[in-house]
Write an enzyme that holds these catalytic residues in place. Structure first.
Site, PDB file in Angstrom:
ATOM      1  CB  THR A   1      32.103  43.353  39.272  1.00 10.37           C
ATOM      2  OG1 THR A   1      31.519  44.649  39.368  1.00 10.37           O
ATOM      3  CG2 THR A   1      33.220  43.384  38.248  1.00 10.37           C
TER       4      THR A   1
ATOM      5  CD  GLU B   1      37.023  43.097  37.830  1.00  6.37           C
ATOM      6  OE1 GLU B   1      36.985  41.951  38.339  1.00  6.37           O
ATOM      7  OE2 GLU B   1      36.571  44.105  38.390  1.00  6.37           O
TER       8      GLU B   1
ATOM      9  CE  LYS C   1      43.753  50.454  56.169  1.00  4.04           C
ATOM     10  NZ  LYS C   1      42.343  50.395  55.846  1.00  4.04           N
TER      11      LYS C   1
ATOM     12  CD1 TRP D   1      47.860  48.095  58.036  1.00  2.00           C
ATOM     13  CD2 TRP D   1      47.433  47.154  56.053  1.00  2.00           C
ATOM     14  NE1 TRP D   1      47.691  49.101  57.132  1.00  2.00           N
ATOM     15  CE2 TRP D   1      47.433  48.558  55.900  1.00  2.00           C
ATOM     16  CE3 TRP D   1      47.186  46.346  54.946  1.00  2.00           C
ATOM     17  CZ2 TRP D   1      47.192  49.177  54.679  1.00  2.00           C
ATOM     18  CZ3 TRP D   1      46.957  46.961  53.721  1.00  2.00           C
ATOM     19  CH2 TRP D   1      46.948  48.371  53.591  1.00  2.00           C
TER      20      TRP D   1
HETATM   21  P1  ADP Z   1      33.159  40.777  42.679  1.00  2.00           P
HETATM   22  O1  ADP Z   1      32.604  40.273  44.001  1.00  2.00           O
HETATM   23  O2  ADP Z   1      33.731  42.164  42.759  1.00  2.00           O
HETATM   24  O3  ADP Z   1      32.366  40.471  41.473  1.00  2.00           O
HETATM   25  P2  ADP Z   1      34.617  38.494  42.028  1.00  2.00           P
HETATM   26  O4  ADP Z   1      33.442  37.624  42.224  1.00  2.00           O
HETATM   27  O5  ADP Z   1      35.237  38.604  40.726  1.00  2.00           O
HETATM   28  O6  ADP Z   1      34.408  39.929  42.516  1.00  2.00           O
HETATM   29  O7  ADP Z   1      35.629  38.102  43.139  1.00  2.00           O
HETATM   30  C1  ADP Z   1      36.966  38.524  43.126  1.00  2.00           C
HETATM   31  C2  ADP Z   1      37.504  38.657  44.521  1.00  2.00           C
HETATM   32  O8  ADP Z   1      37.213  37.512  45.312  1.00  2.00           O
HETATM   33  C3  ADP Z   1      38.989  38.783  44.554  1.00  2.00           C
HETATM   34  O9  ADP Z   1      39.415  40.096  44.247  1.00  2.00           O
HETATM   35  C4  ADP Z   1      39.312  38.365  45.977  1.00  2.00           C
HETATM   36  O10 ADP Z   1      39.119  39.429  46.885  1.00  2.00           O
HETATM   37  C5  ADP Z   1      38.274  37.321  46.249  1.00  2.00           C
HETATM   38  N1  ADP Z   1      38.857  35.983  46.056  1.00  2.00           N
HETATM   39  C6  ADP Z   1      38.723  35.164  45.005  1.00  2.00           C
HETATM   40  N2  ADP Z   1      39.376  34.009  45.204  1.00  2.00           N
HETATM   41  C7  ADP Z   1      39.961  34.101  46.428  1.00  2.00           C
HETATM   42  C8  ADP Z   1      40.800  33.247  47.219  1.00  2.00           C
HETATM   43  N3  ADP Z   1      41.139  32.039  46.813  1.00  2.00           N
HETATM   44  N4  ADP Z   1      41.212  33.715  48.416  1.00  2.00           N
HETATM   45  C9  ADP Z   1      40.862  34.928  48.862  1.00  2.00           C
HETATM   46  N5  ADP Z   1      40.085  35.768  48.166  1.00  2.00           N
HETATM   47  C10 ADP Z   1      39.637  35.371  46.971  1.00  2.00           C
END
Ligand code: ADP
Length: 551
Positions: free
Chosen positions: A192, A338, A446, A451
């Protein structure tokens, strides 16, 4: 009574075999270090791809790697990377994709966490590798992803001893007996991006990869066909480019890979029009840049039928511009590393035609409905499930056969404690099952016990015709604990005053949600995966409301 069906393992090699047998003459088209021009990309058939993948598998075995050993890549979206996707997993090894946009010390940390001994790197990363080499604890060998003529100069011992990919393949036979692999064996590892703590490794299996590719193939998910030409702008180094290299071969779709040109809108426009791309996939920032380029150069995209946008919330303004100026349908998707990563997809539903324009637009902006294989729910603070009424919002949790059960090298994970995976996103779900992400938990604003959704405010701000990109963050406030602050980048040659922009937003949301201030900036910072870097913005503007009176 057990069913009497054959127990044939679901492996990525089965996808490659199918592509070779059923779609032998289909093409893979790629920009690479040695074929950098979008006017003259490298192109070869799926049959050639399969033969080259077998040569590579032979080379990997010759290096004495044993089952489960990790092989790392520092590479863009190109055809050699696709060969690695299939050869490494198919040979019983694990492909660890590294994100070259991260800071060097983070790349080294992630590579060490995975434990790869062999690294395949694009030649432009020679300087990066020189800087990294001393920090790499396990890597013993490097292979440059190019031919002998384009081998880079490097200073480290690893770089100078490195072979080139084409010489490696030329020395091998195109015949290889793929080993029998249990479908639950790992085939790929992706960390991640660590926006919430240290990066964590997600270890995919052959089974999860194939199931995800099959789910992605459903018409209302990504839904590729053999007549499609597909351009994944989403990087192969992050969540396997949303599974596109597997979904495309499973369906026999023509694959166009932009190499390092993924970040350049002019290259993308040339590839889309030159190769007659029908489907392109990427994060919103990629499309914002492309749409601005098209506007400036008066270019249209006649072949492109669909874009799939995810990774961050897609402002409806992007969808409007794609539809109105280019006749392109934009589908909004949500997912995470994930989840392999597709979780929801916003595909049209029967009855939608009865909605008025505003209703249809509001629905399109949602992240969509769960795809097959993903079970989801929202829960409140005490862990109780919340209703699907489109109003109650809570922590979004998921489970399913292509969702991580834990993290690589970690015995336990708090996010998995309930048997569901806690995504870290806050969402509502409406009675039709449409998920709407309010925010990441840590990005929620917040204010005075209420929210406020930053995503909703950003969508409205980008809806103003003068605004190219917008970010809304919660800034500490002496009276309200936090208040929203709007940061906006204007389109070139456009103007709007702070008051006008705030009034535009105010006309669309409840009064207490309207940002207290708007600041025009030249650029909004992004993370290594193209999301707005809210951590950096919150840091930069933390004192913005400090002088406000608490009364
Ligand atoms: P990380 O940055 O932790 O590696 P990922 O690249 O897997 O995470 O991104 C996942 C996150 O990206 C999601 O949990 C969400 O917050 C955000 N995300 C992904 N697609 C969307 C979407 N279409 N709209 C809003 N948020 C999104």
């Amino acid at each position: 009574m057990r069913g009497l069906m054959m127990d044939v393992p679901l492996t990525t090699t089965a996808i490659l075999r199918h592509a070779e047998r059923m779609h032998a003459s289909q093409q893979i088209v790629s920009l690479t270090a040695d074929h950098p021009s979008p006017a003259d990309p490298w192109r070869y058939s799926f049959a050639d791809l399969a033969a080259r993948t077998r040569r590579l598998a032979n080379a990997l075995c010759r290096k004495g790697l044993r089952q489960g050993d990790r092989v790392a890549t520092l590479a863009w979206n190109d055809s050699r990377h696709v060969e690695l996707f299939y050869a490494v997993g198919g040979a019983g090894l694990v492909l660890h994709t590294l994100n070259p946009r991260l800071a060097p010390e983070q790349i080294a940390w992630i590579c060490n966490d995975g434990g790869a001994t062999l690294l395949f790197a694009a030649p432009e990363f020679a300087p990066l590798l020189d800087g990294l080499a001393a920090g790499l604890e396990h890597v013993r060998q490097v292979v440059w992803l190019t031919d002998a003529a384009h081998r880079p100069q490097g200073n480290s011992a690893l770089a100078t001893a490195a072979n080139d990919y084409e010489s490696l393949l030329a020395a091998e036979s195109p015949d290889f007996d793929w080993p029998a692999i249990d479908e639950r064996e790992a085939n790929a590892l992706c960390h991640t991006s660590g926006t919430t703590g240290n990066p964590k490794g997600v270890l995919y299996s052959h089974r999860s990869t194939v199931l995800h590719a099959m789910a992605g193939s459903i018409a209302d998910v990504i839904g590729m066909r053999a007549t499609d030409t597909v351009l994944p702008v989403v990087p192969m180094f992050h969540v396997n480019a949303w599974g596109v290299p597997f979904i495309a071969l499973l369906n026999g779709a023509r694959l166009v890979l932009p190499g390092r040109g993924a970040g350049d809108p002019a290259t993308l426009a040339t590839l889309i029009n030159g190769e007659r791309v029908t489907l392109a996939l990427g994060v919103p920032t990629v499309w914002l840049a492309l749409l601005q380029h098209l506007e400036k150069t008066a270019t249209t995209l006649p072949s492109l039928a669909r874009t799939i946008v995810g990774g961050a919330a897609c402002p409806p303004a992007i969808m409007d511009e794609f539809r109105e100026k280019h006749g392109v349908e934009t589908l909004h998707a949500w997912g995470m590393t994930e989840m392999s990563p597709i979780g929801t997809m916003n595909a049209p539903m029967p009855g939608e035609e009865k909605l008025d324009d505003a209703g249809r637009r509001a629905r399109r902006a949602k992240q969509g409905r769960a795809v097959f294989g993903v079970d989801l729910r929202i829960v409140g603070d005490g862990g109780a499930e919340l209703p699907w009424d489109g109003r109650a919002f809570g922590a979004l949790q998921v489970r399913g056969p292509y969702i991580a059960a834990g993290y690589y090298g970690h015995d336990t994970s708090p996010a998995h404690a309930s048997g569901w995976f806690d995504t870290g996103d806050v969402a509502t779900i409406d009675p039709d099952g449409f998920v709407q992400i309010t925010d990441r938990t840590k990005d929620v604003i917040k204010s005075g016990g209420e929210w406020i959704s930053s995503i909703e405010l950003e969508n409205h701000a980008v809806g103003h015709p003068a605004v190219a990109e917008a970010a809304v963050i919660g800034v500490p406030h002496p009276k309200w604990s936090e208040r929203p602050l709007l940061l906006a980048v204007l389109k070139s040659g456009q103007t709007v005053s702070r008051e006008e922009l705030l009034a535009h937003v105010a006309g669309r949301v409840a009064r207490w949600c309207v940002p207290d201030d708007a600041v025009f900036v030249g650029e909004i910072p992004h993370t290594s995966t193209g999301k707005i870097n809210k951590l950096a913005l919150r840091e930069r503007y933390r004192d913005h409301y400090a002088k406000e009176s608490p009364t």
